[in-house]
Design a protein around this motif. Structure first.
Motif, PDB file in Angstrom:
ATOM      1  N   THR A  65       0.657  -1.293  -0.011  1.00  0.00           N
ATOM      2  CA  THR A  65       0.085   0.220   0.019  1.00  0.00           C
ATOM      3  C   THR A  65       1.016   1.034   0.054  1.00  0.00           C
ATOM      4  O   THR A  65       1.692   1.191   0.654  1.00  0.00           O
ATOM      5  N   VAL A  66       0.409   1.978  -0.899  1.00  0.00           N
ATOM      6  CA  VAL A  66       1.119   3.570  -1.006  1.00  0.00           C
ATOM      7  C   VAL A  66       0.150   4.557  -0.704  1.00  0.00           C
ATOM      8  O   VAL A  66      -0.766   4.710  -1.155  1.00  0.00           O
ATOM      9  N   VAL A  67       0.563   5.480   0.086  1.00  0.00           N
ATOM     10  CA  VAL A  67      -0.416   6.655   0.766  1.00  0.00           C
ATOM     11  C   VAL A  67       0.020   7.816   0.188  1.00  0.00           C
ATOM     12  O   VAL A  67       1.351   8.137   0.439  1.00  0.00           O
ATOM     13  N   ILE A  68      -1.005   8.475  -0.430  1.00  0.00           N
ATOM     14  CA  ILE A  68      -0.672   9.972  -0.836  1.00  0.00           C
ATOM     15  C   ILE A  68      -1.631  10.717  -0.134  1.00  0.00           C
ATOM     16  O   ILE A  68      -2.613  10.756   0.127  1.00  0.00           O
ATOM     17  N   ASP A  69      -0.788  11.787   0.642  1.00  0.00           N
ATOM     18  CA  ASP A  69      -1.285  12.708   1.591  1.00  0.00           C
ATOM     19  C   ASP A  69      -0.673  13.946   1.638  1.00  0.00           C
ATOM     20  O   ASP A  69       0.453  14.325   1.764  1.00  0.00           O
ATOM     21  N   ASN A  70      -1.428  14.995   1.091  1.00  0.00           N
ATOM     22  CA  ASN A  70      -1.214  16.277   1.011  1.00  0.00           C
ATOM     23  C   ASN A  70       0.156  16.479   0.312  1.00  0.00           C
ATOM     24  O   ASN A  70       1.003  17.432   0.488  1.00  0.00           O
ATOM     25  N   GLY A  71       0.211  15.916  -0.924  1.00  0.00           N
ATOM     26  CA  GLY A  71       1.154  16.108  -1.749  1.00  0.00           C
ATOM     27  C   GLY A  71       2.508  15.512  -1.595  1.00  0.00           C
ATOM     28  O   GLY A  71       3.385  15.251  -2.694  1.00  0.00           O
ATOM     29  N   ILE A  73       4.205  11.455  -0.039  1.00  0.00           N
ATOM     30  CA  ILE A  73       3.878   9.918   0.053  1.00  0.00           C
ATOM     31  C   ILE A  73       3.708   9.921   1.530  1.00  0.00           C
ATOM     32  O   ILE A  73       4.749  10.380   2.395  1.00  0.00           O
ATOM     33  N   GLY A  74       2.578   9.450   1.963  1.00  0.00           N
ATOM     34  CA  GLY A  74       2.231   9.520   3.263  1.00  0.00           C
ATOM     35  C   GLY A  74       2.535   8.110   4.228  1.00  0.00           C
ATOM     36  O   GLY A  74       3.341   7.404   3.595  1.00  0.00           O
ATOM     37  N   ILE A 357      10.064   6.149  -4.425  1.00  0.00           N
ATOM     38  CA  ILE A 357       8.603   6.243  -3.671  1.00  0.00           C
ATOM     39  C   ILE A 357       8.995   5.843  -2.361  1.00  0.00           C
ATOM     40  O   ILE A 357       9.191   4.839  -2.049  1.00  0.00           O
ATOM     41  N   SER A 358       8.992   6.953  -1.478  1.00  0.00           N
ATOM     42  CA  SER A 358       9.252   6.847   0.045  1.00  0.00           C
ATOM     43  C   SER A 358       8.714   7.746   0.873  1.00  0.00           C
ATOM     44  O   SER A 358       8.457   8.889   0.332  1.00  0.00           O
ATOM     45  N   THR A 359       8.321   7.550   2.013  1.00  0.00           N
ATOM     46  CA  THR A 359       7.420   8.277   2.877  1.00  0.00           C
ATOM     47  C   THR A 359       8.281   9.603   2.958  1.00  0.00           C
ATOM     48  O   THR A 359       9.570   9.915   3.203  1.00  0.00           O
ATOM     49  N   GLY A 360       7.328  10.806   2.739  1.00  0.00           N
ATOM     50  CA  GLY A 360       8.138  11.995   2.916  1.00  0.00           C
ATOM     51  C   GLY A 360       8.262  12.670   1.431  1.00  0.00           C
ATOM     52  O   GLY A 360       8.381  14.150   1.411  1.00  0.00           O
ATOM     53  N   TYR A 361       8.663  11.986   0.381  1.00  0.00           N
ATOM     54  CA  TYR A 361       8.846  12.427  -0.748  1.00  0.00           C
ATOM     55  C   TYR A 361       7.766  12.874  -1.489  1.00  0.00           C
ATOM     56  O   TYR A 361       6.656  12.574  -1.160  1.00  0.00           O
TER      57      TYR A 361
END
Ligand SMILES: [Zn+2]
Length: 396
Positions: A65-71, A73-74, A357-361
């Motif tokens: 699962t990949v989360v997209i959050d406010n622009g 990667i969440g 593709i990594s959290t915060g990017y």
């Protein structure tokens, strides 16, 4: 006259006559039109993309699962709308390391093909470049702005080129670079051939750019021009020779100097197809193979442009997928080609917020059917695109 010298002179003459795309400078009219356009229409929506295989720079992961959050990667899918990717492949947004932007329409084309970052290699006037920056929901750009070109060059004859910015000698290097830095150029572009600046001027421009901490981009489409660019200390050498393939000795100079190559095979293929004597696509393709075997970093770039007077005009966005295919044909592995359009340009251009593709990017993402590590042409099977976390409809 030796055969080599004849080839060199003929090459320069023919290349100059045909107008190899060194730049694309848009008209003021288009600048005002771009400024009047609305930005990308999408909005930030928190998304949990489930059952997706992620290209992690080495291969594809198991479904996750990949989360997209406010622009970005969440981390947590809490409160997100779920989209089942059904095992499709998620790539970092693609990066084209050589384009010539024209107007907001060119940004829309790039975005629609999953090219979420474009590195412009000459565009003017500066007001136009600035109007294309920070367009929420569209391709994010960096630009060289006005390139350093010699009087009489193809560049100098392109519509609207600011003649006052032509460089006539090393004594003008400091003034030229200072003006570009003041305008906001992200890096400095030097036109080495068609015909171009002499060695002393190239050296002075590169030194001035480096003193400002700016990367130096060199346009070089012949073996002789590549030698001059290497000597001047250019960080990235754009294009590969169309006259003769690079030698292993030259490739070793790229490597020892940590120079990066942006071959723009799409453009070289188009130029060779014009049938200009002395120009061969085989020389360009073989050069990429030699650079790659030597371990030189290679980035994907297309030279997309809409420039009046430039006979080859690779289409924005779609041509990057063609470039990936040409890079694979020239000897890169599929994973290496994908890296050449994601993590490697991000590193080389100092863009630490993208390319993986990594959290915060940044949530620059392209969802494709199939496995591009098995068949690079699968990058064309685009299902969905996010640019900075905002979804954008794929081009038909
Ligand atoms: Zn170009």
């Amino acid at each position: 006259m030796s055969t080599t010298e004849w080839t060199r002179r003929t090459f320069f003459k023919n290349a100059a006559a045909a107008g190899i795309a060194a730049a694309a400078g848009p008209a003021l009219l288009q600048a005002s039109r771009a400024a009047a356009d609305t930005q990308g229409a999408g909005t930030f929506e928190k998304i949990a993309l489930t059952n997706v295989r992620v290209f992690d720079g080495r291969g594809l992961t198991d479904p996750r699962t990949v989360v997209i959050d406010n622009g970005r990667i969440g981390f947590s899918p809490l409160g997100a709308k779920t989209i089942d990717a059904k095992g499709a492949t998620l790539l970092p947004g693609l990066i084209d390391a050589h384009v010539h932007l024209e107007d907001v329409g060119t940004l829309e084309q790039l975005t629609g093909y999953g090219v979420t970052t474009a590195l412009d290699m000459a565009c003017w006037p500066p007001s136009l470049v600035n109007s294309l920056r920070h367009r929420t929901g569209l391709t994010d750009i960096r630009s060289a702005g006005i390139p350093a070109a010699a009087p009489g060059s193809v560049e100098s004859r392109l519509p609207g080129f600011p003649q006052s910015e032509l460089v006539t000698g090393p004594d003008q290097a400091q003034r030229f670079v200072t003006a570009r830095v003041a305008e906001g150029s992200d890096y400095i572009k030097l036109i080495v051939d068609i015909p171009g600046l002499d060695q002393a001027t190239l050296d002075a421009l590169a030194a001035a750019a480096h003193a400002y901490g700016k990367l130096v981009m060199a346009h070089a489409t012949s073996s002789a021009a590549v030698d001059e660019a290497l000597l001047a200390g250019a960080d990235m050498i754009h294009h590969v020779p169309l006259d003769t393939a690079l030698t292993t000795a030259t490739a070793a100079r790229y490597l020892s100097g940590k120079r990066v190559s942006v071959p723009t095979l799409t453009m070289m293929e188009g130029f060779a197809a014009l049938g200009i004597p002395g120009l061969s696509y085989a020389a360009a393709r073989d050069s990429v193979g030699i650079l790659h075997q030597a371990g030189v970093r290679i980035l994907a770039g297309t030279d997309s442009n809409h420039k009046q007077g430039i006979p080859v005009q690779p289409a924005f966005g779609t041509s990057l997928h063609h470039e990936l295919e040409l890079l694979v044909q020239a000897g890169l592995g599929t994973v290496e080609a994908l890296r050449a359009a994601t993590i490697l340009p991000a590193q080389s251009f100092g863009l630490p917020d993208r390319g993986v593709i990594s959290t915060g990017y940044r949530a620059d993402l392209v969802l494709v059917d199939g496995d591009p590590t098995a068949d690079i042409r699968a990058t064309r099977n685009i299902q969905r695109i996010w640019a900075g976390g905002i979804e954008y409809s794929p081009a038909a």
